[in-house]
Design a protein around this motif. Structure first.
Motif, PDB file in Angstrom:
ATOM      1  N   GLN A  87       0.895  -0.832  -0.024  1.00 26.29           N
ATOM      2  CA  GLN A  87      -0.112   0.039   0.081  1.00 26.29           C
ATOM      3  C   GLN A  87       0.814   0.767  -0.229  1.00 26.29           C
ATOM      4  OE1 GLN A  87      -3.419   0.971   0.151  1.00 26.29           O
ATOM      5  NE2 GLN A  87      -3.671  -2.133  -0.346  1.00 26.29           N
ATOM      6  N   LYS A  88       1.971   0.571   0.646  1.00 24.95           N
ATOM      7  CA  LYS A  88       3.186   2.347   0.671  1.00 24.95           C
ATOM      8  C   LYS A  88       3.669   2.308  -0.619  1.00 24.95           C
ATOM      9  CE  LYS A  88       4.112   2.186   5.774  1.00 24.95           C
ATOM     10  NZ  LYS A  88       4.914   1.614   6.416  1.00 24.95           N
ATOM     11  N   PHE A  89       3.686   1.282  -1.287  1.00 26.27           N
ATOM     12  CA  PHE A  89       4.621   1.286  -2.694  1.00 26.27           C
ATOM     13  C   PHE A  89       3.431   2.104  -3.170  1.00 26.27           C
ATOM     14  CE2 PHE A  89       4.872  -0.768  -6.957  1.00 26.27           C
ATOM     15  CZ  PHE A  89       6.183   0.040  -7.577  1.00 26.27           C
ATOM     16  N   LEU A  90       1.954   1.726  -3.226  1.00 24.96           N
ATOM     17  CA  LEU A  90       0.931   2.025  -4.157  1.00 24.96           C
ATOM     18  C   LEU A  90       1.223   4.178  -3.944  1.00 24.96           C
ATOM     19  CD1 LEU A  90      -1.855  -1.179  -4.473  1.00 24.96           C
ATOM     20  CD2 LEU A  90      -0.290  -0.391  -5.709  1.00 24.96           C
ATOM     21  N   ALA A  91       1.214   4.084  -3.122  1.00 27.87           N
ATOM     22  CA  ALA A  91       0.970   5.370  -2.441  1.00 27.87           C
ATOM     23  C   ALA A  91       2.287   6.557  -3.482  1.00 27.87           C
ATOM     24  CB  ALA A  91       0.587   5.573  -1.102  1.00 27.87           C
ATOM     25  N   GLY A  92       2.876   6.111  -4.107  1.00 30.96           N
ATOM     26  CA  GLY A  92       3.811   6.659  -4.442  1.00 30.96           C
ATOM     27  C   GLY A  92       3.840   6.598  -5.569  1.00 30.96           C
ATOM     28  N   LEU A  93       3.350   5.662  -6.558  1.00 29.30           N
ATOM     29  CA  LEU A  93       2.899   5.691  -7.601  1.00 29.30           C
ATOM     30  C   LEU A  93       1.949   7.004  -8.175  1.00 29.30           C
ATOM     31  CD1 LEU A  93       2.535   1.785  -8.659  1.00 29.30           C
ATOM     32  CD2 LEU A  93       4.377   3.260  -8.865  1.00 29.30           C
ATOM     33  N   PRO A  94       1.265   7.207  -9.456  1.00 25.54           N
ATOM     34  CA  PRO A  94       0.494   8.694  -9.645  1.00 25.54           C
ATOM     35  C   PRO A  94      -0.831   7.823 -10.072  1.00 25.54           C
ATOM     36  CG  PRO A  94       2.649   8.688 -11.553  1.00 25.54           C
ATOM     37  CD  PRO A  94       2.549   7.274 -10.770  1.00 25.54           C
ATOM     38  N   ALA A  95      -1.856   9.007  -9.597  1.00 22.35           N
ATOM     39  CA  ALA A  95      -3.257   8.660  -9.177  1.00 22.35           C
ATOM     40  C   ALA A  95      -4.173   8.290  -9.995  1.00 22.35           C
ATOM     41  CB  ALA A  95      -3.093   9.415  -7.660  1.00 22.35           C
ATOM     42  N   ASP A  96      -3.232   9.793 -11.414  1.00 31.74           N
ATOM     43  CA  ASP A  96      -4.225  10.417 -12.513  1.00 31.74           C
ATOM     44  C   ASP A  96      -4.997   9.329 -12.970  1.00 31.74           C
ATOM     45  OD1 ASP A  96      -1.949  10.466 -12.811  1.00 31.74           O
ATOM     46  OD2 ASP A  96      -1.951  12.396 -13.931  1.00 31.74           O
ATOM     47  N   THR A  97      -3.187   7.726 -13.819  1.00 30.08           N
ATOM     48  CA  THR A  97      -3.776   7.304 -14.270  1.00 30.08           C
ATOM     49  C   THR A  97      -3.845   6.055 -13.830  1.00 30.08           C
ATOM     50  OG1 THR A  97      -1.440   7.526 -14.689  1.00 30.08           O
ATOM     51  CG2 THR A  97      -3.230   8.806 -16.369  1.00 30.08           C
ATOM     52  N   PRO A  98      -4.543   4.500 -14.557  1.00 30.34           N
ATOM     53  CA  PRO A  98      -4.172   3.312 -14.415  1.00 30.34           C
ATOM     54  C   PRO A  98      -2.948   2.608 -14.013  1.00 30.34           C
ATOM     55  CG  PRO A  98      -6.237   3.371 -15.578  1.00 30.34           C
ATOM     56  CD  PRO A  98      -5.584   4.523 -15.932  1.00 30.34           C
ATOM     57  N   VAL A  99      -2.693   1.664 -12.930  1.00 32.28           N
ATOM     58  CA  VAL A  99      -1.367   1.756 -13.643  1.00 32.28           C
ATOM     59  C   VAL A  99      -1.055  -0.096 -14.374  1.00 32.28           C
ATOM     60  CG1 VAL A  99      -1.389   0.225 -10.663  1.00 32.28           C
ATOM     61  CG2 VAL A  99       1.156   0.536 -12.239  1.00 32.28           C
ATOM     62  N   TRP A 100       0.103  -0.120 -15.180  1.00 30.39           N
ATOM     63  CA  TRP A 100       0.000  -1.524 -15.567  1.00 30.39           C
ATOM     64  C   TRP A 100       1.112  -2.224 -14.825  1.00 30.39           C
ATOM     65  CZ3 TRP A 100      -1.813  -4.172 -19.410  1.00 30.39           C
ATOM     66  CH2 TRP A 100      -2.806  -3.672 -20.311  1.00 30.39           C
ATOM     67  N   PHE A 101       1.179  -3.174 -14.759  1.00 31.75           N
ATOM     68  CA  PHE A 101       2.002  -3.885 -13.588  1.00 31.75           C
ATOM     69  C   PHE A 101       2.539  -5.184 -14.348  1.00 31.75           C
ATOM     70  CE2 PHE A 101      -0.126  -2.795 -10.502  1.00 31.75           C
ATOM     71  CZ  PHE A 101       0.778  -2.140  -9.833  1.00 31.75           C
ATOM     72  N   CYS A 102       3.795  -5.502 -14.209  1.00 27.93           N
ATOM     73  CA  CYS A 102       5.305  -6.646 -14.989  1.00 27.93           C
ATOM     74  C   CYS A 102       5.441  -7.694 -13.938  1.00 27.93           C
ATOM     75  CB  CYS A 102       5.856  -6.141 -16.214  1.00 27.93           C
ATOM     76  SG  CYS A 102       6.437  -7.391 -16.845  1.00 27.93           S
ATOM     77  N   PHE A 103       5.007  -8.434 -13.949  1.00 23.06           N
ATOM     78  CA  PHE A 103       4.802  -9.952 -12.617  1.00 23.06           C
ATOM     79  C   PHE A 103       6.787 -10.512 -13.162  1.00 23.06           C
ATOM     80  CE2 PHE A 103       5.473 -13.837 -11.067  1.00 23.06           C
ATOM     81  CZ  PHE A 103       5.702 -13.427 -10.350  1.00 23.06           C
ATOM     82  N   PHE A 104       7.256 -10.997 -12.743  1.00 24.16           N
ATOM     83  CA  PHE A 104       8.521 -11.949 -13.249  1.00 24.16           C
ATOM     84  C   PHE A 104       9.668 -12.593 -11.899  1.00 24.16           C
ATOM     85  CE2 PHE A 104      11.121  -8.137 -13.018  1.00 24.16           C
ATOM     86  CZ  PHE A 104      12.347  -8.294 -12.745  1.00 24.16           C
ATOM     87  N   SER A 105      10.000 -13.289 -12.133  1.00 20.08           N
ATOM     88  CA  SER A 105      10.610 -14.451 -11.348  1.00 20.08           C
ATOM     89  C   SER A 105      12.231 -13.959 -11.371  1.00 20.08           C
ATOM     90  CB  SER A 105      10.704 -15.601 -10.763  1.00 20.08           C
ATOM     91  OG  SER A 105       9.141 -15.700 -10.944  1.00 20.08           O
ATOM     92  N   SER A 106      13.305 -14.556 -10.869  1.00 15.03           N
ATOM     93  CA  SER A 106      14.675 -14.634 -10.915  1.00 15.03           C
ATOM     94  C   SER A 106      14.641 -15.430 -12.067  1.00 15.03           C
ATOM     95  CB  SER A 106      15.177 -15.561  -9.886  1.00 15.03           C
ATOM     96  OG  SER A 106      16.385 -15.276  -9.437  1.00 15.03           O
ATOM     97  N   GLY A 107      15.735 -15.372 -12.864  1.00 15.50           N
ATOM     98  CA  GLY A 107      16.376 -15.784 -13.728  1.00 15.50           C
ATOM     99  C   GLY A 107      15.181 -15.047 -14.961  1.00 15.50           C
ATOM    100  N   LEU A 108      15.159 -14.021 -15.571  1.00 18.15           N
ATOM    101  CA  LEU A 108      14.541 -13.622 -16.446  1.00 18.15           C
ATOM    102  C   LEU A 108      14.760 -12.387 -16.727  1.00 18.15           C
ATOM    103  CD1 LEU A 108      10.742 -15.385 -16.065  1.00 18.15           C
ATOM    104  CD2 LEU A 108      12.189 -15.861 -17.784  1.00 18.15           C
ATOM    105  N   LEU A 109      16.559 -11.556 -16.566  1.00 21.09           N
ATOM    106  CA  LEU A 109      16.341 -10.655 -16.717  1.00 21.09           C
ATOM    107  C   LEU A 109      16.687 -10.561 -18.391  1.00 21.09           C
ATOM    108  CD1 LEU A 109      19.194  -8.628 -14.296  1.00 21.09           C
ATOM    109  CD2 LEU A 109      16.215  -8.311 -14.071  1.00 21.09           C
ATOM    110  N   HIS A 110      17.106 -11.404 -18.732  1.00 18.30           N
ATOM    111  CA  HIS A 110      17.225 -11.137 -20.342  1.00 18.30           C
ATOM    112  C   HIS A 110      15.988 -11.126 -20.783  1.00 18.30           C
ATOM    113  CE1 HIS A 110      16.276 -15.378 -19.600  1.00 18.30           C
ATOM    114  NE2 HIS A 110      16.169 -15.411 -20.714  1.00 18.30           N
ATOM    115  N   VAL A 111      14.845 -11.501 -20.456  1.00 15.28           N
ATOM    116  CA  VAL A 111      13.768 -11.427 -20.786  1.00 15.28           C
ATOM    117  C   VAL A 111      13.427  -9.108 -20.649  1.00 15.28           C
ATOM    118  CG1 VAL A 111      10.998 -12.025 -21.555  1.00 15.28           C
ATOM    119  CG2 VAL A 111      12.941 -13.373 -21.052  1.00 15.28           C
TER     120      VAL A 111
END
Length: 385
Positions: free
Chosen positions: A29-53
């Protein structure tokens, strides 16, 4: 500040299970409070080992969108390199290893405004598609996406937008809670279904709602549907559309699993909500001028190289992507040693599969060009040249 919409009095019933990652809500919730509140947010989830992607993915993120990473199990070295590559884009890092189903619950519980999810190996060439996808969340729409599973046209997870405000309305209509995670009629057996992902149990109120939107072939056996997996008597998990083939080969279906976000959408339909499609790509493996998603880039290597060499399995396009992106990433002087080690191992596997990186490059270039993708686009030339 976001609110935990699902835990408020708006929900008609408390879940009979504990949702994933509850201990992270306050920090998130604290992290979300630091994002712009006037537009929807897009998330990308990834795990360890995928930095090349991720290095390739970042080439396709429009500079103007409200975007954030979610990561699972990254090393300190990976986090530092991710921040360098992304110019410090917002990121929320989880120490523990979790899958996408836990993340679906985590996001839907904590967001109180529309948000989007895009897979790390989903490369969206059309910048306005992020806006078009989000604009699809008109009143009465629960989920919007250009990718469609059938025959019931559900949205496919590699690229979609969700309205969390729909969830309490859906739960009121069906008479109980529903999660965006995977669902099954029975607890897991000895087989490791959908890569050991979190699976919720279908409850009586779910079955009543399902009867409104889903036809059954037999008791607790829905007719084939995109996003529905059959677990066979030999432990394999296969797409339900392949059911007839496996039955002809002497196998039987011992249980079915609704993959992540599929069951939630069926409950939304039962509640009178709509699934919106501003475009209609069938399935999740897409090569098109607007979007490329080979699918399975993190797990294609479970195929045995000997089987590929023998022609039992063809080398999937996700393998082409994985190998070529890893080669380019390992050209960086700051590439972690673990990625270099995997590069050596992958090269050996490709040799055993009777192919080379250069052959993969030519095949991928041909596949992209035949699909209408501009292979002279600098974003793709970085991989193909």
């Amino acid at each position: 500040m976001q609110t935990n919409a699902h835990s408020t009095s708006e929900s008609t019933a408390e879940p009979s299970y504990e949702e994933a990652l509850l201990s992270q809500d306050e920090r998130f919730q604290k992290f979300l409070a630091g994002l712009p509140a006037d537009t929807p947010v897009w998330f990308c989830f990834f795990s360890s080992g995928l930095l090349h992607v991720i290095q390739h993915f970042l080439r396709f993120v429009p500079p103007g969108i409200n975007f954030a990473f979610l990561s699972s199990g990254l090393t300190a070295e990976e986090i530092a390199l991710r921040n360098t590559m992304s110019n410090g884009r917002p990121a929320f890092d989880l120490d523990e290893g979790v899958g996408s189903h836990e993340i679906f619950e985590f996001l839907l519980r904590n967001l109180d405004r529309p948000f989007g999810i895009v897979d790390s190996d989903c490369f969206v060439m059309e910048a306005d598609w992020f806006t078009r996808c989000m604009d699809g969340l008109e009143p009465g729409v629960a989920v919007s996406s250009p990718l469609s599973y059938g025959p019931i046209p559900l949205a496919a997870p590699p690229f979609m937008a969700l309205d969390p405000a729909a969830r309490p309305e859906i739960e009121r209509a069906i008479g109980g809670p529903v999660s965006p995670a995977a669902y099954s009629y029975t607890p897991p057996g000895p087989e490791k279904e959908i890569d050991g992902a979190m699976v919720r149990l279908i409850e009586p109120h779910h079955e009543q709602a399902l009867a409104k939107v889903l036809a059954l072939e037999d008791r607790r056996l829905p007719f084939p549907q995109g996003g529905l997996l059959d677990v066979l008597d030999d432990g394999r998990e296969v797409r339900s559309h392949e059911r007839h083939h496996h039955l002809q080969n002497g196998n039987s279906v011992i249980r079915v699993v609704f993959d992540g976000l599929m069951f939630y959408q069926l409950m939304a339909l039962a509640a009178g909500r709509r699934i919106a499609h501003f475009h209609s790509f069938p399935g999740t493996k897409v090569f098109a001028p607007q979007l490329v998603h080979a699918g399975g880039i993190s797990y294609w290597h479970r195929l045995r190289p000997s089987e590929i060499a023998a022609g039992i399995h063809e080398l999937p396009w996700s393998a082409h992507m994985d190998a070529l992106l890893l080669e380019r990433f390992n050209a960086r002087p700051d590439a972690p040693e673990s990625y270099r080690t995997r590069g050596v191992r992958l090269a050996a596997n490709l040799r055993q599969s009777a192919t080379t990186l250069e052959r993969l490059r030519e095949e991928l270039r041909g596949k992209l060009a035949a699909s209408g993708v501009d292979v002279t686009d600098p974003r793709w030339r970085a991989v193909l040249d």
